[in-house]
Structure formats: C-alpha cells, structure tokens
Design a protein around this motif. Sequence first.
Motif, PDB file in Angstrom:
ATOM      1  N   THR A   1       0.834  -1.201   0.000  1.00  0.00           N
ATOM      2  CA  THR A   1       0.000   0.000   0.000  1.00  0.00           C
ATOM      3  C   THR A   1       0.866   1.248   0.000  1.00  0.00           C
ATOM      4  OG1 THR A   1      -1.750  -1.216   1.163  1.00  0.00           O
ATOM      5  CG2 THR A   1      -1.881   1.189   1.217  1.00  0.00           C
TER       6      THR A   1
ATOM      7  N   LEU B   1      -4.647   5.967   0.014  1.00  0.00           N
ATOM      8  CA  LEU B   1      -3.664   4.905   0.243  1.00  0.00           C
ATOM      9  C   LEU B   1      -2.788   5.222   1.452  1.00  0.00           C
ATOM     10  CD1 LEU B   1      -2.677   4.295  -3.468  1.00  0.00           C
ATOM     11  CD2 LEU B   1      -3.588   2.527  -1.946  1.00  0.00           C
TER      12      LEU B   1
ATOM     13  N   ASP C   1      -4.576   4.458   4.577  1.00  0.00           N
ATOM     14  CA  ASP C   1      -4.741   3.017   4.788  1.00  0.00           C
ATOM     15  C   ASP C   1      -3.446   2.333   5.217  1.00  0.00           C
ATOM     16  OD1 ASP C   1      -7.417   3.233   4.319  1.00  0.00           O
ATOM     17  OD2 ASP C   1      -7.355   2.400   2.291  1.00  0.00           O
TER      18      ASP C   1
ATOM     19  N   LEU D   1      -4.331  -8.524  -0.388  1.00  0.00           N
ATOM     20  CA  LEU D   1      -5.375  -8.227   0.597  1.00  0.00           C
ATOM     21  C   LEU D   1      -6.383  -9.375   0.700  1.00  0.00           C
ATOM     22  CD1 LEU D   1      -5.926  -4.456  -0.225  1.00  0.00           C
ATOM     23  CD2 LEU D   1      -5.148  -5.362   1.991  1.00  0.00           C
TER      24      LEU D   1
ATOM     25  N   GLN E   1     -10.369  -2.715   2.809  1.00  0.00           N
ATOM     26  CA  GLN E   1      -9.375  -2.111   1.915  1.00  0.00           C
ATOM     27  C   GLN E   1      -9.395  -2.758   0.533  1.00  0.00           C
ATOM     28  OE1 GLN E   1      -5.468  -1.302   3.444  1.00  0.00           O
ATOM     29  NE2 GLN E   1      -6.255  -0.364   5.301  1.00  0.00           N
ATOM     30  N   SER E   2      -9.668  -4.053   0.460  1.00  0.00           N
ATOM     31  CA  SER E   2      -9.725  -4.702  -0.863  1.00  0.00           C
ATOM     32  C   SER E   2     -10.902  -4.157  -1.671  1.00  0.00           C
ATOM     33  CB  SER E   2      -9.800  -6.222  -0.737  1.00  0.00           C
ATOM     34  OG  SER E   2     -11.054  -6.641  -0.252  1.00  0.00           O
TER      35      SER E   2
ATOM     36  N   ARG F   1      -9.845  -0.766  -2.978  1.00  0.00           N
ATOM     37  CA  ARG F   1      -8.862  -0.935  -4.056  1.00  0.00           C
ATOM     38  C   ARG F   1      -9.540  -1.440  -5.333  1.00  0.00           C
ATOM     39  NH1 ARG F   1      -6.276   0.669   0.169  1.00  0.00           N
ATOM     40  NH2 ARG F   1      -7.411   2.482  -0.564  1.00  0.00           N
TER      41      ARG F   1
END
Length: 147
Positions: free
Chosen positions: A17, A50, A53, A109, A131-132, A135
Amino acid sequence: MKNEKVIQLLKEAQSGTYVLSLNTQKCHWNVEGINFHSLHLMFDAQYTMLAEDVDVLAERLRALGEYAPGSFKEFEKFSPVDALEKTKLSECEMLQFLVKEYEKLIATLLKLVEESSKSKDDGTADIALGQSEIRQKTLWMLRSSLK
C-alpha cells in the motif's frame, strides 16, 4: 498465539500500500496530456486514501504485537507491488502500470482476508476486506479511464 502467515501478509499489504501510494503520487506529479486535470485530481485522491490506509495496516500490526515496516528497504523487501522507476510516461502507460500494481495489492489483501478468517482474526479480516473493496473500486476507475 500469533499467526505468522497473517503477520507476513499484513506486512506485505502495508508495504504494498505504501509503495502504491508513492507510485500514484509520482503519477500525480508527472502526468501530462489532454486528461491532465482529471487524472491529476484522481491520482491526488487515490494516493491520499492509500496513505491513510497504510497507517491502519501499521496500527493493526502493532495491535497484534508486531513492529511495522517503516523504511524504504523494508517496504521493498515485503511489497508485492513494484516501484515505478520511470518518470516520463504517457497517461496511458501510467494507468496501465497502476492497474497492474493494484491487481497485485488486491490479491495480497484477499489472501490476508482468507488467512485471517481461517485463524479467527476477525479484526484483521475486516480491515483487509474493507481495503480490498476500496482498491477494487479504484481499479475499476483506472480501467475505465483506459477505455
């Protein structure tokens, strides 16, 4: 008891990340062309998210009793994402590079979701899943920008 596979994947996700954030910031600084304004703004929003995160992943490592990677050497060691070495790229080349690297981070992830779920680490699984999803939305935006 710590699950070493979860810890390793967390370090990979955090490092990846961070590297992706730097890559995106580099694109933000160096983008040129007809779509300059829209890409400049999009890259800014992406690298900012990002960077936030990265902190969440580092704090999760600390919550699990581990130390978070924090040097370029460590990020390079753990990251599944490649660093963007070239400076002068077309808009299309930037987008294609970022698509490829987002795919790598998403795969990491999702492995983290799977492994942390197996070990009943719901906190880590929740972070990685969230987070996935973010993304994946960004990946969709990047791919759509290529059409």
